[in-house]
Write an enzyme that holds these catalytic residues in place. Structure first.
Site, PDB file in Angstrom:
ATOM      1  N   ARG A   1     -28.078  11.604 -31.744  1.00  0.00           N
ATOM      2  CA  ARG A   1     -28.778  12.149 -30.563  1.00  0.00           C
ATOM      3  C   ARG A   1     -27.774  12.510 -29.481  1.00  0.00           C
ATOM      4  O   ARG A   1     -27.857  13.572 -28.859  1.00  0.00           O
ATOM      5  CB  ARG A   1     -29.794  11.116 -30.050  1.00  0.00           C
TER       6      ARG A   1
ATOM      7  N   GLY B   1     -35.568  17.288 -34.949  1.00  0.00           N
ATOM      8  CA  GLY B   1     -34.667  16.501 -35.795  1.00  0.00           C
ATOM      9  C   GLY B   1     -34.131  15.257 -35.101  1.00  0.00           C
ATOM     10  O   GLY B   1     -34.148  15.146 -33.876  1.00  0.00           O
ATOM     11  N   GLU B   2     -33.672  14.324 -35.900  1.00  0.00           N
ATOM     12  CA  GLU B   2     -33.053  13.068 -35.446  1.00  0.00           C
ATOM     13  C   GLU B   2     -33.939  12.339 -34.437  1.00  0.00           C
ATOM     14  O   GLU B   2     -33.476  11.832 -33.418  1.00  0.00           O
ATOM     15  CB  GLU B   2     -31.630  13.340 -34.934  1.00  0.00           C
ATOM     16  N   GLY B   3     -35.223  12.311 -34.781  1.00  0.00           N
ATOM     17  CA  GLY B   3     -36.227  11.698 -33.908  1.00  0.00           C
ATOM     18  C   GLY B   3     -36.875  12.778 -33.069  1.00  0.00           C
ATOM     19  O   GLY B   3     -36.253  13.299 -32.140  1.00  0.00           O
TER      20      GLY B   3
END
Ligand code: FAD
Length: 556
Positions: free
Chosen positions: A258, A396-398
């Site tokens: 993130r 993406g990525e949470g």
């Protein structure tokens, strides 16, 4: 200051890292990345956009030859062991071809870090040098068709073979970046269908196959495919860390991802602003340049101010991360615990930059298309591609709906653990004070049912995020006093005003939901009142003027 503490009290300017503090070595690495992007990647945009996956593989290997894949891998395992501040600069400089940037991030961050942080010395010695040099490309297999946001709901299983020599993996992974040319997959599976764990799987292992390339909205140059695992046997020592502790590896990698994606966003938004300024200077309508119109200036001024705040927050976070990663011996027995602690400490701040950065990138590229008018809607200018590509960052990525609650839930959990004292109002910053008051009000009003109040939690999370970014910008502005960049104070003033204005609406939502009494309502709203004498139109025009003059972001 430890993670989340910023909300309780005020930080001092000297205690934070700012991009102006980047060392000459860091700048040299940044220049290497910038040159590589300009000379090796950008000339091939058309081929990349046409999904030339072989070219992407070749570019990744070239980046490896230059040290851009192993920069952050510890020296003991074949990398350069650079710090997070330098890593952020590299991500920034590589971002303007986002397909390449995503392939790079997937390899260097989410594929490599689980192994680097939690792998045994032998496993790290076996694979990290290959990943660091780019001889092998890595890929991260967490998501599945039925479990994306709910990553721990994965169905892929791992069983120990009867002779205890192998793990046998069965299941499937979805959306896996770099699949077509990866030699090594970091795969998450549940031992005996229960204990979430992390494994290293080599390409070519019998039983491992791939689905077709996905047809995507953007990131056209990345390889995104399914992994199919049918009785895939891997050596027993290819377990990363402990059985049942795979979530440490996944979440630590995602935290760092993130931060890194949004360091990249800083670079992409800078380029977006520069492209817009150039276009607004050249394009004439009604016998005037677009840049001479107030509504166009308002966009440029706001993008510039918000970018300054985001950039300040990202580098402040990079410096904070360096302070907790410093001194970890990657070969020591306690490395996994220390890496775990370090990558988790600033989970709140990593989540803040994730949400703020991805949403700013979306808004800035959307406005960039608007500034370009019909031309922006074509492939003639890079803004359409940038808009398509950046859209992934909110998913993406949470996804941001998952990451916003992480901000408030982590604060509340740490308060419960005694790591933070949220009852103490020690800060002088109205955004922070209001954020804390609202959080407490929500807890008092909803108690155990708070998780069902997502809209209100999201609103408070946004106020807290704005507080972090504003403070980062204000402290950096203080440091820039007396330098040629001291008019960064215009960005900070505008960002504060915009944040307070937005926060007033968010706070009203929460106060109404909680049926707050008049005194509480008045006290919270008073913390958020923007200075009525600040002429934000003038601020945006001034900032836009600087951007248009230099045809670039003026502060970095
Ligand atoms: C181009 C691309 C590359 C990718 N690369 C990788 C990779 O390399 N490795 C990998 O493992 N994965 C990868 N992913 C997968 C990515 O991480 C997931 O798409 C993401 O986590 C979201 O999961 P999902 O798509 O299943 O959406 P879902 O989880 O189904 O979510 C759909 C929507 O519902 C919302 N939502 C879900 N749960 C909640 C909730 N509790 N509260 C409120 N809202 C909720 C989400 O925010 C989202 O808006 C990639 C995806 C794409 C598109």
């Amino acid at each position: 200051m430890l993670g989340g503490e910023f909300l309780q009290r005020d930080e001092s300017a000297n205690a934070i890292f700012t991009p102006e503090g980047l060392s000459s070595e860091a700048r040299l690495m940044g220049r290497t990345a910038e040159e590589f992007l300009k000379k090796a990647v950008l000339p091939h945009v058309e081929r990349i956009e046409a999904h030339d996956i072989e070219l992407m593989a070749e570019l990744m290997h070239q980046a490896g030859d230059l040290g851009l894949l192993g920069a952050e891998v510890p020296v003991a395992y074949g990398g350069f062991g650079i710090d997070n501040c330098t890593g952020a600069l590299i991500a920034e400089k590589l971002n303007w071809q986002q397909s390449f940037a995503l392939s790079h991030e997937a390899h260097t961050v989410i594929a490599t870090l689980p192994l680097q942080y939690f792998g045994s010395h032998a496993l790290k010695a076996k694979y990290l040098p290959k990943l660091a040099s780019g001889e092998w490309i890595g890929s991260f297999g967490l998501s599945e068709a039925g479990s994306g946001s709910d990553a721990l709901g994965a169905q892929t299983r791992a069983e120990l073979s009867p002779d205890g020599q192998h793990w046998v993996l069965n299941g499937g992974k979805m959306w896996i970046t770099n699949t077509a040319f990866a030699q090594l997959f970091t795969v998450f599976a549940k031992v005996d269908g229960e204990k979430f764990s992390c494994f290293m799987v080599e390409a070519g292992t019998p039983g491992l196959s791939y689905g077709k390339e996905e047809h995507k909205l953007g990131m056209k140059g990345t390889s995104t495919r399914r992994l199919i695992l049918e009785n895939v046997q891997i050596p027993v020592e290819n377990l990363v860390g402990e059985v049942g502790k795979g979530h440490y590896a996944a979440f630590c990698a995602l935290n760092m991802g993130r931060f890194k994606l949004e360091a990249g966003a800083v670079g992409g938004i800078k380029e977006t602003l520069a492209v817009c300024a150039t276009y607004a200077n050249q394009r004439k309508q009604f016998n005037r340049t677009l840049g001479s119109f107030g509504m166009i200036q308002a966009k440029l001024g706001s993008i510039c101010a918000r970018l300054f705040a985001l950039e300040s927050a990202v580098y402040r976070l990079a410096g904070a991360l360096d302070s907790v990663f410093e001194g970890i011996d990657p070969t020591a027995d306690d490395a996994p615990q220390r890496y775990h602690h370090a990558a988790e400490e600033y989970a709140i701040e990593c989540s803040i930059v994730k949400v703020v950065g991805s949403e700013l990138y979306s808004w800035a590229t959307d406005e960039a298309i608007q500034i370009h008018g019909g031309y922006g809607y074509t492939e003639e200018f890079p803004v359409a591609r940038a808009w398509r590509d950046q859209r992934l960052l909110r998913i993406g990525e949470g996804a941001n709906e998952i990451v916003r609650p992480i901000i408030v839930n982590t604060l509340l959990r740490r308060a419960k653990q005694g790591r933070l004292d949220l009852s103490a109002q020690l800060s002088t910053c109205g955004l922070k004070r209001a954020g804390l008051q609202l959080l407490q009000l929500l807890v008092e009003t909803f108690g155990a049912a708070l998780a069902e109040e997502q809209e209100a939690l999201g609103a408070v999370s946004d106020i807290i995020s704005a507080a972090y970014c504003y403070e980062s910008a204000a402290l950096r502005t203080e440091k820039l006093k007396g330098t040629p960049q001291e008019n960064a104070r215009l960005c900070t003033a505008l960002y504060l005003h915009e944040s307070q204005t937005a926060a007033l609406a968010l706070a009203s939502l929460v106060l109404t939901r909680c049926h707050a009494d008049p005194a509480t309502t008045a006290s919270v709203l008073a913390e958020l009142q923007p200075d009525s004498t600040t002429d934000t139109i003038a601020l945006r025009r001034l900032l836009a003027g600087t951007v248009l003059n230099g045809e670039r972001y003026p502060f970095g």
